[in-house]
Enzyme design. Structure first.
Site, PDB file in Angstrom:
ATOM      1  N   LYS A 173     -42.464 -13.815 -20.564  1.00 17.53           N
ATOM      2  CA  LYS A 173     -42.810 -12.878 -21.635  1.00 17.53           C
ATOM      3  C   LYS A 173     -41.710 -11.822 -21.814  1.00 17.53           C
ATOM      4  O   LYS A 173     -41.298 -11.543 -22.939  1.00 17.53           O
ATOM      5  CB  LYS A 173     -44.174 -12.213 -21.340  1.00 17.53           C
ATOM      6  CG  LYS A 173     -45.316 -13.236 -21.297  1.00 17.53           C
ATOM      7  CD  LYS A 173     -46.681 -12.591 -21.200  1.00 17.53           C
ATOM      8  CE  LYS A 173     -46.937 -11.950 -19.866  1.00 17.53           C
ATOM      9  NZ  LYS A 173     -46.920 -12.895 -18.734  1.00 17.53           N
ATOM     10  N   ARG A 227     -40.483 -18.457 -12.881  1.00 21.94           N
ATOM     11  CA  ARG A 227     -40.084 -17.473 -11.864  1.00 21.94           C
ATOM     12  C   ARG A 227     -40.194 -18.087 -10.463  1.00 21.94           C
ATOM     13  O   ARG A 227     -39.311 -17.900  -9.628  1.00 21.94           O
ATOM     14  CB  ARG A 227     -40.972 -16.224 -11.954  1.00 21.94           C
ATOM     15  CG  ARG A 227     -40.751 -15.297 -10.749  1.00 21.94           C
ATOM     16  CD  ARG A 227     -41.470 -13.982 -10.888  1.00 21.94           C
ATOM     17  NE  ARG A 227     -40.912 -13.208 -11.978  1.00 21.94           N
ATOM     18  CZ  ARG A 227     -41.625 -12.462 -12.808  1.00 21.94           C
ATOM     19  NH1 ARG A 227     -42.920 -12.378 -12.650  1.00 21.94           N
ATOM     20  NH2 ARG A 227     -41.043 -11.798 -13.770  1.00 21.94           N
TER      21      ARG A 227
END
Ligand SMILES: Nc1ncnc2c1ncn2[C@@H]1O[C@H](COP(=O)(O)OP(=O)(O)OP(=O)(O)O)[C@@H](O)[C@H]1O
Length: 343
Positions: A68, A221
């Site tokens: 995001k 991630r």
């Protein structure tokens, strides 16, 4: 040393932020996966550029670590606009937000991470700012208080939230476009890994990338973090050579399981299976059993467990699926699934 929780936690901390910054895609064309979001966003941005006006406000929702923040930076880069970054918890008072809004430049992109955690008065100020590019500065207190309207520069708000359901409807409705980010497919994570390996000057054979991708919890991630742990292992124990077996040995050492479940995921499932017979059990009871906040269980663990088909959210509570019993090698007891044959 990292615990397995830290290793597969979707949150980034400390030095990792610096490494992440280096691995972040800078343009939409470099952003891997989320094909639908990418196409929708590209249209929103291109049409704004054609019209020479800031695009509609954009809301991004989805679990942590899916990109995001990266997308917010890309939006600013694609528009050739400056970016201002803040987060919901930093906006405790309306004045905190007013200070930012009143100093935005024309067309600037304002990124508010964790927008669902903004204080109420700031939220109300944001409604007017998003709609009319105006803020009301309240001077004085009590009956003598006066609101002085102040025009602000047209800007684009990019909000990110892990909990879109918590956003009040008036705020949600003021976003012209909502991007729903979902966990990445394994093949997409392989691409993320091979791109990161290239940027880190590592040689990563496809098979080793596949192994890491399969254990990355659908999250870029985590994929990048596991890649670095595999590199450490290979450097120390295999003269820098990375193979599927070496990747697998490294990840076993760090206790990342074959499905990429982390300590919290496993704790939630184990409690559900062993203490509550597979459920149904309420979220808060389950959270107490694993010693976490209900929000952590709901936002961090559950979306992935649901996506993996290991847990179902039902009106009567959380229920373990047949796959969850199988994952832990346990027989399904009679009367499991809370009487629901759906799971
Ligand atoms: N689509 C992608 N392609 C390549 N790398 C990606 C992609 N999405 C995310 N990443 C990598 O994952 C890391 C985490 O992404 P990012 O910080 O944008 O996640 P986030 O959803 O904003 O998480 P949080 O809400 O916890 O900040 C980035 O450093 C980036 O390198």
């Amino acid at each position: 040393m990292n615990s397995d929780r830290e290793l597969v936690s979707p949150d980034a901390e400390g030095d990792e932020r610096l490494i992440e910054a280096a691995l972040r895609p800078r343009r939409l064309s470099e952003f891997i996966g989320q094909a639908r979001v990418r196409e929708q966003l590209s249209l929103v941005l291109q049409s704004a550029l054609l019209r020479g006006r800031p695009p509609d406000h954009v809301l991004m929702s989805g679990p942590p670590g899916l990109g995001k923040t990266t997308l917010a930076m890309i939006i600013a880069a694609e528009l050739g606009a400056p970016l201002r970054v803040t987060s919901g918890p930093a906006l405790e008072r309306a004045g905190d937000l007013a200070a930012i809004l009143s100093t935005l430049s024309d067309g600037e992109v304002l990124f508010i991470d964790e927008i669902h955690r903004m204080a109420r008065p700031a939220e109300e100020m944001l409604y007017l700012a998003m709609e009319d590019f105006r803020v009301d500065i309240v001077v004085g207190k009590g009956p003598g208080a006066t609101a002085i309207p102040l025009d602000i520069a047209p800007f684009t708000l990019v909000g990110a939230t892990t909990r879109a359901g918590l956003l009040p409807a008036p705020l949600r409705d003021r976003f012209g476009f909502t991007a729903h980010m979902d966990f990445y497919e394994r093949a997409e994570l392989e691409q993320v890994l091979s791109r990161s390996a290239r940027l880190l000057s590592m040689t990563l054979p496809g098979e080793a990338g596949e192994e890491i991708a399969g254990r990355s919890r659908g999250t870029p991630r985590i994929a990048n973090r596991l890649l670095r742990r595999v590199r450490d292992f290979a450097d120390v124990r295999a003269e820098g050579l990375i193979t599927r077996d070496i990747a697998s040995a490294a990840l076993n050492l760090y206790e990342v399981d074959a499905e990429g479940l982390d300590r919290l995921d496993r704790a939630v499932l184990t409690a559900l299976l062993r203490r509550f017979g597979g459920g149904p059990v309420g979220l808060s009871t389950l959270a107490v059993a694993v010693g976490e906040e209900p929000e952590t269980v709901e936002v961090v663990a559950e979306p992935f467990l649901v996506r993996q088909g290991l847990l179902a959210r039902t009106p009567r509570g959380r229920v373990a699926t047949a796959a969850a019993w199988a994952h832990f090698g346990l027989p399904v007891p009679p009367g499991a699934f809370g009487g629901l044959d759906e799971v």
